[in-house]
Design a protein around this motif. Structure first.
Motif, PDB file in Angstrom:
ATOM      1  N   LEU A   1       0.823  -1.205   0.000  1.00 44.70           N
ATOM      2  CA  LEU A   1       0.000   0.000   0.000  1.00 44.70           C
ATOM      3  C   LEU A   1       0.861   1.261   0.000  1.00 44.70           C
ATOM      4  O   LEU A   1       0.496   2.270  -0.609  1.00 44.70           O
ATOM      5  N   ALA A   2       2.007   1.191   0.675  1.00 46.74           N
ATOM      6  CA  ALA A   2       2.918   2.334   0.676  1.00 46.74           C
ATOM      7  C   ALA A   2       3.363   2.665  -0.745  1.00 46.74           C
ATOM      8  O   ALA A   2       3.422   3.842  -1.143  1.00 46.74           O
ATOM      9  N   PHE A   3       3.645   1.645  -1.534  1.00 38.51           N
ATOM     10  CA  PHE A   3       4.028   1.863  -2.927  1.00 38.51           C
ATOM     11  C   PHE A   3       2.843   2.374  -3.744  1.00 38.51           C
ATOM     12  O   PHE A   3       3.011   3.189  -4.657  1.00 38.51           O
ATOM     13  N   GLU A   4       1.637   1.881  -3.414  1.00 37.88           N
ATOM     14  CA  GLU A   4       0.431   2.364  -4.104  1.00 37.88           C
ATOM     15  C   GLU A   4       0.189   3.838  -3.789  1.00 37.88           C
ATOM     16  O   GLU A   4      -0.189   4.612  -4.683  1.00 37.88           O
ATOM     17  N   VAL A   5       0.408   4.232  -2.546  1.00 38.60           N
ATOM     18  CA  VAL A   5       0.243   5.632  -2.161  1.00 38.60           C
ATOM     19  C   VAL A   5       1.194   6.518  -2.961  1.00 38.60           C
ATOM     20  O   VAL A   5       0.809   7.593  -3.446  1.00 38.60           O
ATOM     21  N   ILE A   6       2.428   6.050  -3.107  1.00 38.90           N
ATOM     22  CA  ILE A   6       3.410   6.804  -3.879  1.00 38.90           C
ATOM     23  C   ILE A   6       2.970   6.939  -5.338  1.00 38.90           C
ATOM     24  O   ILE A   6       3.099   8.003  -5.961  1.00 38.90           O
ATOM     25  N   THR A   7       2.420   5.855  -5.892  1.00 37.27           N
ATOM     26  CA  THR A   7       1.934   5.894  -7.276  1.00 37.27           C
ATOM     27  C   THR A   7       0.788   6.887  -7.418  1.00 37.27           C
ATOM     28  O   THR A   7       0.724   7.668  -8.388  1.00 37.27           O
ATOM     29  N   LEU A   8      -0.139   6.873  -6.461  1.00 35.11           N
ATOM     30  CA  LEU A   8      -1.267   7.806  -6.499  1.00 35.11           C
ATOM     31  C   LEU A   8      -0.797   9.253  -6.349  1.00 35.11           C
ATOM     32  O   LEU A   8      -1.300  10.151  -7.029  1.00 35.11           O
ATOM     33  N   LEU A   9       0.175   9.475  -5.463  1.00 41.48           N
ATOM     34  CA  LEU A   9       0.698  10.830  -5.274  1.00 41.48           C
ATOM     35  C   LEU A   9       1.390  11.345  -6.530  1.00 41.48           C
ATOM     36  O   LEU A   9       1.355  12.543  -6.817  1.00 41.48           O
ATOM     37  N   SER A  10       2.010  10.435  -7.276  1.00 41.97           N
ATOM     38  CA  SER A  10       2.670  10.857  -8.507  1.00 41.97           C
ATOM     39  C   SER A  10       1.656  11.395  -9.517  1.00 41.97           C
ATOM     40  O   SER A  10       1.994  12.203 -10.379  1.00 41.97           O
ATOM     41  N   GLY A  11       0.395  10.943  -9.386  1.00 38.80           N
ATOM     42  CA  GLY A  11      -0.650  11.446 -10.267  1.00 38.80           C
ATOM     43  C   GLY A  11      -1.073  12.868  -9.956  1.00 38.80           C
ATOM     44  O   GLY A  11      -1.797  13.478 -10.740  1.00 38.80           O
ATOM     45  N   LEU A  12      -0.627  13.394  -8.804  1.00 41.54           N
ATOM     46  CA  LEU A  12      -0.967  14.769  -8.423  1.00 41.54           C
ATOM     47  C   LEU A  12       0.085  15.771  -8.885  1.00 41.54           C
ATOM     48  O   LEU A  12      -0.107  16.982  -8.733  1.00 41.54           O
ATOM     49  N   LEU A  13       1.189  15.295  -9.422  1.00 41.53           N
ATOM     50  CA  LEU A  13       2.271  16.171  -9.866  1.00 41.53           C
ATOM     51  C   LEU A  13       1.915  16.826 -11.197  1.00 41.53           C
ATOM     52  O   LEU A  13       1.050  16.335 -11.933  1.00 41.53           O
ATOM     53  N   PRO A  14       2.568  17.935 -11.535  1.00 42.35           N
ATOM     54  CA  PRO A  14       2.225  18.680 -12.762  1.00 42.35           C
ATOM     55  C   PRO A  14       2.180  17.807 -14.023  1.00 42.35           C
ATOM     56  O   PRO A  14       1.203  17.801 -14.739  1.00 42.35           O
ATOM     57  N   ASN A  15       3.246  17.070 -14.291  1.00 46.03           N
ATOM     58  CA  ASN A  15       3.283  16.184 -15.458  1.00 46.03           C
ATOM     59  C   ASN A  15       2.901  14.784 -14.997  1.00 46.03           C
ATOM     60  O   ASN A  15       3.732  13.881 -14.914  1.00 46.03           O
ATOM     61  N   SER A  16       1.624  14.585 -14.702  1.00 45.55           N
ATOM     62  CA  SER A  16       1.178  13.383 -13.998  1.00 45.55           C
ATOM     63  C   SER A  16       1.392  12.101 -14.801  1.00 45.55           C
ATOM     64  O   SER A  16       1.773  11.078 -14.244  1.00 45.55           O
ATOM     65  N   LYS A  17       1.134  12.151 -16.122  1.00 46.94           N
ATOM     66  CA  LYS A  17       1.285  10.929 -16.915  1.00 46.94           C
ATOM     67  C   LYS A  17       2.739  10.461 -16.935  1.00 46.94           C
ATOM     68  O   LYS A  17       3.024   9.265 -16.821  1.00 46.94           O
ATOM     69  N   LEU A  18       3.663  11.399 -17.074  1.00 45.21           N
ATOM     70  CA  LEU A  18       5.087  11.047 -17.066  1.00 45.21           C
ATOM     71  C   LEU A  18       5.496  10.511 -15.706  1.00 45.21           C
ATOM     72  O   LEU A  18       6.149   9.463 -15.608  1.00 45.21           O
TER      73      LEU A  18
END
Length: 482
Positions: A269-286
């Motif tokens: 889940l910790a890794f999933e949280v990191i993946t979800l947080l990456s979707g909040l960054l400006p260039n989310s798809k990258l």
């Protein structure tokens, strides 16, 4: 003369003892390694079912890669990870029962696991049907969320096949019957790769074809192992059959299964949280694509080193069940040494090939360049994960799942993720900062578990294992059992 001869005499008498200890350590290392090598093949074959699907679908487009990567990550944490963790109770129960020569209990423990894992698969399936709405609530890209949800819905049949498969894997693993698992898992993988390619590219089914291929492969693997168990002479004493003991073993099964699932799921889940947080960054798809590639590679390595962890778990559990504390200690030490060698080899290889390996996932230059930049951090993560996976195997073999769960909470949710958030959003390191937070969590977890195992009273643990196996009625009737 006495002052000279006495030390010489002591030296002469101690030398055979040291040689004997060294011989025992070497034998334990060979025993762990001989089981770890084929278990690596088993774990890698199972993992590659999902990894190759990600690679095959990922070459269609960046959107397809992000969708199947997010879907796989969510499915692993909320579904496959839960079932994998729950079945970890069998590593303690079946492993120690086999060491104590209580062979009839292996079949009944495994049947208990199958029944409850199948039951638990139903609410997980319902959760997956609403995944699109969940991901959108978590501010994921609507296109990526829709594709991920579509993938998981078609993955539901695989969930039930996985419930049977993982219970059977623990059943065979506890008896060190590795050959049938190697054959079945390799056969399933050889079937899956061309089948997935045809469904995805020839019939243009996309992520739906990848999910269907995974489900069929899991069921084929499970059916093969079930047929082998029913007809092999090696399984006569431990054969699985329908029994009312499924209710008698409920309490002791969940006593280990729940914290075992927490150990697994909290980390995933910790890794999933990191993946979800990456979707909040400006260039989310990258960012999501890069983090997902790192996650897939880390998971690939996890399944490599997990073979050593499985061997450690089995040998430690067998030795404790047999009442051999020194054998359990030596098995744990041997596994840690093997993990140290493996971690150096894998992390060094990954670092030296940092300009090449990203192309296995994507042809997009922006993605591959970013992955190359984050590789040094990923190498440190792999170094820590090698030790952590083996230490977790020792924990499962000993029956310390609760300790493992508590350490997970402290390492990732009190230390790791907050550090990742600080580095990502306040110091603007983006995906690199998020992954650095995970590395700090796994490092702390490795240090704590090393201290716990280093100060273990193995004689006490062997006595507890024998009492557990031979006096299970205590677990059914005593509400104070911890």
């Amino acid at each position: 003369m006495k002052s000279i001869e006495a030390p010489l005499l002591v030296k002469i008498t101690k030398q055979p003892e040291e040689e004997e200890k060294e011989k025992i350590r070497w034998l334990k290392m060979k025993k762990v390694a001989s089981m770890a090598a084929p278990m690596v093949a088993v774990n890698m074959s199972q993992f590659l079912l999902q990894a190759t699907s990600t690679m095959i679908v990922g070459h269609r487009s960046e959107l397809s890669l992000a969708g199947i990567a997010l879907g796989s990550s969510f499915a692993n944490v909320t579904g496959f990870g839960v079932l994998f963790g729950l079945s970890g109770a069998l590593e303690t129960l079946c492993g120690q029962a086999f060491g104590a020569e209580q062979y009839h209990k292996l079949g009944s423990y495994t049947f208990t696991s199958m029944i409850f894992l199948l039951i638990i698969s139903f609410p997980i399936s319902i959760l997956w049907m609403f995944m699109n709405q969940i991901l959108i609530l978590l501010h994921q890209d609507p296109q990526v969320a829709e594709l991920a949800a579509f993938y998981c819905i078609w993955l539901i049949p695989a969930l039930f096949g996985y419930s049977i498969l993982e219970s059977l894997v623990r059943y065979f693993q506890s008896q060190s019957l590795i050959s049938p698992m190697v054959l079945s898992s390799l056969a399933a993988l050889c079937f899956h790769v061309p089948f997935c390619w045809v469904l995805v590219h020839t019939f243009d089914f996309g992520v739906r074809g990848a999910a269907v291929s995974i489900g069929v492969s899991y069921w084929l693997n499970a059916v093969f192992l079930w047929v082998y168990m029913k007809h092999s002479r090696a399984c006569v004493a431990t054969r699985i059959s329908m029994s009312k003991d499924v209710f008698l073993h409920t309490k002791i099964f969940f006593h280990f299964a729940v914290p075992s699932a927490m150990m697994c799921c909290l980390e995933w889940l910790a890794f999933e949280v990191i993946t979800l947080l990456s979707g909040l960054l400006p260039n989310s798809k990258l960012e999501t694509s890069v983090i997902s590639i790192c996650l897939t590679t880390s998971s690939l390595h996890y399944n490599l080193v997990n073979g050593i962890g499985d061997a450690a778990s089995t040998n430690v559990a067998n030795e404790l069940g047999a009442g051999n504390p020194l054998g359990a200690r030596d098995s744990a030490s041997a596994a840690i040494i093997i993990a140290a060698v493996e971690s150096v080899v894998v992390s060094s290889t990954l670092f030296l090939s940092r300009n090449v390996w990203p192309y296995a996932y994507s042809n997009v230059e922006e993605v591959t360049r970013y992955v190359t930049e984050i590789t040094p951090i990923l190498c440190i993560s792999i170094l820590m994960d090698s030790f952590l996976t083996v230490l977790s195997g020792i924990v499962r073999g000993t029956g310390w799942q609760k300790i493992g769960a508590y350490v997970n909470i402290a390492s990732y949710y009190i230390i790791g993720i907050p550090i990742g958030l600080l580095l990502c959003f306040h110091l603007h390191l983006n995906g690199k900062g998020l992954w650095t937070g995970l590395v700090s969590g796994s490092t702390l977890q490795t240090l704590i578990l090393s201290l716990v195992i280093g100060f273990t009273n193995w004689t006490k643990e062997a006595n507890k294992a024998r009492e557990r196996i031979f006096d299970e009625k205590v677990w059914r009737h005593d509400p104070l059992v911890n």
